[in-house]
Design an enzyme around this catalytic site. Structure first.
Site, PDB file in Angstrom:
ATOM      1  N   CYS A 119      23.467  30.706  49.328  1.00 33.63           N
ATOM      2  CA  CYS A 119      24.882  30.742  48.933  1.00 33.63           C
ATOM      3  C   CYS A 119      25.757  31.378  50.018  1.00 33.63           C
ATOM      4  O   CYS A 119      26.975  31.285  49.958  1.00 33.63           O
ATOM      5  CB  CYS A 119      25.062  31.522  47.632  1.00 33.63           C
ATOM      6  SG  CYS A 119      24.262  30.776  46.219  1.00 33.63           S
ATOM      7  N   HIS A 254      31.953  35.878  46.774  1.00 31.91           N
ATOM      8  CA  HIS A 254      31.158  34.745  46.287  1.00 31.91           C
ATOM      9  C   HIS A 254      31.306  34.674  44.767  1.00 31.91           C
ATOM     10  O   HIS A 254      31.163  35.675  44.067  1.00 31.91           O
ATOM     11  CB  HIS A 254      29.701  34.964  46.687  1.00 31.91           C
ATOM     12  CG  HIS A 254      28.763  33.952  46.124  1.00 31.91           C
ATOM     13  ND1 HIS A 254      29.053  32.606  46.095  1.00 31.91           N
ATOM     14  CD2 HIS A 254      27.532  34.087  45.564  1.00 31.91           C
ATOM     15  CE1 HIS A 254      28.042  31.955  45.542  1.00 31.91           C
ATOM     16  NE2 HIS A 254      27.111  32.839  45.206  1.00 31.91           N
ATOM     17  N   ASN A 284      28.743  28.944  39.753  1.00 31.59           N
ATOM     18  CA  ASN A 284      28.379  29.315  41.127  1.00 31.59           C
ATOM     19  C   ASN A 284      28.079  28.029  41.903  1.00 31.59           C
ATOM     20  O   ASN A 284      27.070  27.375  41.649  1.00 31.59           O
ATOM     21  CB  ASN A 284      27.158  30.237  41.055  1.00 31.59           C
ATOM     22  CG  ASN A 284      26.620  30.623  42.417  1.00 31.59           C
ATOM     23  OD1 ASN A 284      26.997  30.054  43.440  1.00 31.59           O
ATOM     24  ND2 ASN A 284      25.725  31.587  42.426  1.00 31.59           N
TER      25      ASN A 284
HETATM   26  O1  UT7 Z   1      24.222  33.326  44.440  1.00 30.23           O
HETATM   27  C1  UT7 Z   1      23.355  34.173  43.755  1.00 30.23           C
HETATM   28  C2  UT7 Z   1      22.846  33.442  42.555  1.00 30.23           C
HETATM   29  N1  UT7 Z   1      22.322  34.225  41.485  1.00 30.23           N
HETATM   30  C3  UT7 Z   1      23.003  35.148  40.765  1.00 30.23           C
HETATM   31  O2  UT7 Z   1      24.118  35.493  41.022  1.00 30.23           O
HETATM   32  C4  UT7 Z   1      22.272  35.708  39.566  1.00 30.23           C
HETATM   33  C5  UT7 Z   1      22.481  37.179  39.367  1.00 30.23           C
HETATM   34  N2  UT7 Z   1      22.018  37.574  38.042  1.00 30.23           N
HETATM   35  C6  UT7 Z   1      22.759  37.408  36.927  1.00 30.23           C
HETATM   36  O3  UT7 Z   1      23.886  36.940  37.009  1.00 30.23           O
HETATM   37  C7  UT7 Z   1      22.195  37.856  35.603  1.00 30.23           C
HETATM   38  O4  UT7 Z   1      20.978  38.521  35.822  1.00 30.23           O
HETATM   39  C8  UT7 Z   1      21.977  36.681  34.609  1.00 30.23           C
HETATM   40  C9  UT7 Z   1      23.333  36.173  34.135  1.00 30.23           C
HETATM   41  C10 UT7 Z   1      21.182  35.571  35.253  1.00 30.23           C
HETATM   42  C11 UT7 Z   1      21.233  37.185  33.386  1.00 30.23           C
HETATM   43  O5  UT7 Z   1      21.926  38.245  32.773  1.00 30.23           O
HETATM   44  P1  UT7 Z   1      21.144  39.569  32.394  1.00 30.23           P
HETATM   45  O6  UT7 Z   1      22.119  40.455  31.725  1.00 30.23           O
HETATM   46  O7  UT7 Z   1      20.487  40.099  33.649  1.00 30.23           O
HETATM   47  O8  UT7 Z   1      20.099  39.054  31.359  1.00 30.23           O
HETATM   48  P2  UT7 Z   1      18.504  39.169  31.386  1.00 30.23           P
HETATM   49  O9  UT7 Z   1      17.919  38.262  32.410  1.00 30.23           O
HETATM   50  O10 UT7 Z   1      18.152  40.605  31.424  1.00 30.23           O
HETATM   51  O11 UT7 Z   1      18.129  38.569  29.975  1.00 30.23           O
HETATM   52  C12 UT7 Z   1      18.577  39.184  28.761  1.00 30.23           C
HETATM   53  C13 UT7 Z   1      18.137  38.321  27.602  1.00 30.23           C
HETATM   54  C14 UT7 Z   1      16.663  37.906  27.685  1.00 30.23           C
HETATM   55  O12 UT7 Z   1      16.157  37.915  26.369  1.00 30.23           O
HETATM   56  P3  UT7 Z   1      15.270  39.148  25.821  1.00 30.23           P
HETATM   57  O13 UT7 Z   1      14.100  39.220  26.748  1.00 30.23           O
HETATM   58  O14 UT7 Z   1      16.165  40.334  25.932  1.00 30.23           O
HETATM   59  O15 UT7 Z   1      14.954  38.739  24.439  1.00 30.23           O
HETATM   60  C15 UT7 Z   1      16.712  36.498  28.188  1.00 30.23           C
HETATM   61  O16 UT7 Z   1      15.603  35.727  27.788  1.00 30.23           O
HETATM   62  O17 UT7 Z   1      18.877  37.095  27.592  1.00 30.23           O
HETATM   63  C16 UT7 Z   1      17.973  35.994  27.527  1.00 30.23           C
HETATM   64  N3  UT7 Z   1      18.568  34.875  28.225  1.00 30.23           N
HETATM   65  C17 UT7 Z   1      19.426  34.019  27.637  1.00 30.23           C
HETATM   66  N4  UT7 Z   1      19.894  33.947  26.375  1.00 30.23           N
HETATM   67  C18 UT7 Z   1      20.772  32.971  26.093  1.00 30.23           C
HETATM   68  C19 UT7 Z   1      18.430  34.508  29.537  1.00 30.23           C
HETATM   69  N5  UT7 Z   1      19.176  33.437  29.790  1.00 30.23           N
HETATM   70  C20 UT7 Z   1      19.820  33.108  28.638  1.00 30.23           C
HETATM   71  C21 UT7 Z   1      20.721  32.113  28.273  1.00 30.23           C
HETATM   72  N6  UT7 Z   1      21.171  32.078  27.012  1.00 30.23           N
HETATM   73  N7  UT7 Z   1      21.169  31.205  29.160  1.00 30.23           N
END
Ligand code: UT7
Length: 329
Positions: A119, A254, A284
């Site tokens: 990115c 970004h 993104n």
């Molecule tokens: O250019 C760089 C590209 N990448 C990025 O910028 C990604 C950077 N990271 C993020 O933006 C965040 O980490 C995410 C938005 C991807 C995820 O948010 P988070 O607050 O870090 O959530 P998490 O991964 O800790 O997941 C929390 C919960 C999990 O469930 P449990 O284990 O707590 O039951 C996930 O399974 O949310 C669940 N989950 C979802 N639920 C509904 C993960 N994805 C989703 C979803 N919808 N799409």
């Protein structure tokens, strides 16, 4: 790598952007994977994204963006001597998308090559073009950043499909009378590369075929990395240029996730109204994100001559990069 710009002033004289027509809302995504609008909005601030049509490839997005940038700069493609495309989703590995785009545009005298920095690709390509021009190796450059990430997503993986969208942006760089670019900062940390990868996309053989060819992301690790480098890279370039955060008129981070962007702006001390935000409408778009945001800021009248513009990208590699410039209009 860090540096203050030296030599003849170089600036952006043309900007263009393009996104595919098809809008995919959070509600539509929730019919494909187990997610919902509330979760996506709360964690990312993304409402909708654009997704390329099956027949659209990277250069189909890059072409209108490039044409718009050239038109704004009143430049004939035949006068370009450098054309760079930053993308992780070229039409194919070779011929390069830059060579294909140069041909379609009629940039017959331009050196053309693709550049990969996740990115952060657009920021790397910007610095590359600046360096070539500052060294006297090129006079007029076109830099395109864009991606069709929808092609390399696993559409059953809810943790990635909600984040990304397709789009491209382009800038023309020329020598100018005013300052233009003031300085840059680029960096890479391959040790963290595993947190955002595309296994099976190159010469590294992966025997377990599961998930090959799709983006793999450790969201939490990338989140921590992003919030750290968006701040450290911006501070580094500001310091090197002798500028302070209060001087920044327009901040273009970004467009990864509103939470990440808000965190960076708050930590840096940049008022939110100075930050350009369009991730809510496009998600993104990887290498397309910063030029797309810049083009929208310009269209909205937010880039005025003399404004100090700070851009910071980050992404796969893991990589990051900042540029500081005085907008030359
Ligand atoms: O250019 C760089 C590209 N990448 C990025 O910028 C990604 C950077 N990271 C993020 O933006 C965040 O980490 C995410 C938005 C991807 C995820 O948010 P988070 O607050 O870090 O959530 P998490 O991964 O800790 O997941 C929390 C919960 C999990 O469930 P449990 O284990 O707590 O039951 C996930 O399974 O949310 C669940 N989950 C979802 N639920 C509904 C993960 N994805 C989703 C979803 N919808 N799409």
């Amino acid at each position: 790598m860090i540096g203050k710009a030296q030599g003849a002033p170089i600036s952006i004289t043309g900007l263009g952007a393009y996104v595919p027509n098809r809008i995919v809302t959070n509600d539509e995504l929730s019919t494909m994977v187990d997610t919902n609008d509330e979760w996506i909005m709360e964690r990312t601030g993304i409402r909708e994204r654009r997704i390329a049509a099956p027949e659209e490839a990277f250069t189909d997005l890059a072409l209108p963006a490039a044409r718009a940038a050239l038109a704004q700069a009143s430049m004939d493609a035949a006068d370009l001597d450098l054309l760079l495309c930053a993308t992780v989703t070229p039409d194919m590995m070779f011929p390069t998308s830059s060579a294909l785009l140069a041909d379609t545009l009629g940039a017959k005298d331009a050196a053309a090559y693709d550049l990969l920095a996740g990115c952060t690709g657009f920021m790397y390509a910007l610095v590359q073009a600046y360096g070539m021009m500052a060294a006297g190796l090129a006079e007029r450059a076109l830099v395109v950043g864009g991606d069709v990430l929808s092609r390399i997503l696993d559409w059953t993986d809810r943790s990635t499909v909600v984040l990304f969208g397709d789009g491209a942006g382009a800038v023309v760089l020329e020598k100018v009378d005013k300052p233009g670019f003031l300085g840059f900062e680029l960096g890479a940390d391959g040790a963290g590369g595993i947190h955002l990868s595309l296994p099976g996309s190159g010469s590294r053989r992966i025997d377990d075929a599961t998930g090959n060819g799709f983006v793999h992301m450790n969201g939490r690790e990338v989140f921590k990395f992003a919030t750290r480098v968006l701040v450290s890279s911006a501070e580094a370039v500001l310091e090197r240029c002798g500028a302070s955060v209060e001087d920044v008129d327009v901040y273009v981070p970004h467009q990864a996730n509103v939470r990440i962007m808000d965190h960076a702006a708050a930590k840096l001390g940049i008022p939110r109204e100075r930050m350009v935000v369009n991730v809510d409408r496009y998600g993104n778009t990887s290498s397309g994100s910063i030029p797309l945001a810049l083009a929208e800021a310009q269209a909205a009248g937010r880039l005025k001559e003399g404004d100090l513009v700070l851009m910071t990208g980050m992404g796969a590699g893991l990589t990051w990069g900042s540029a500081l410039m005085e907008w030359t209009g």
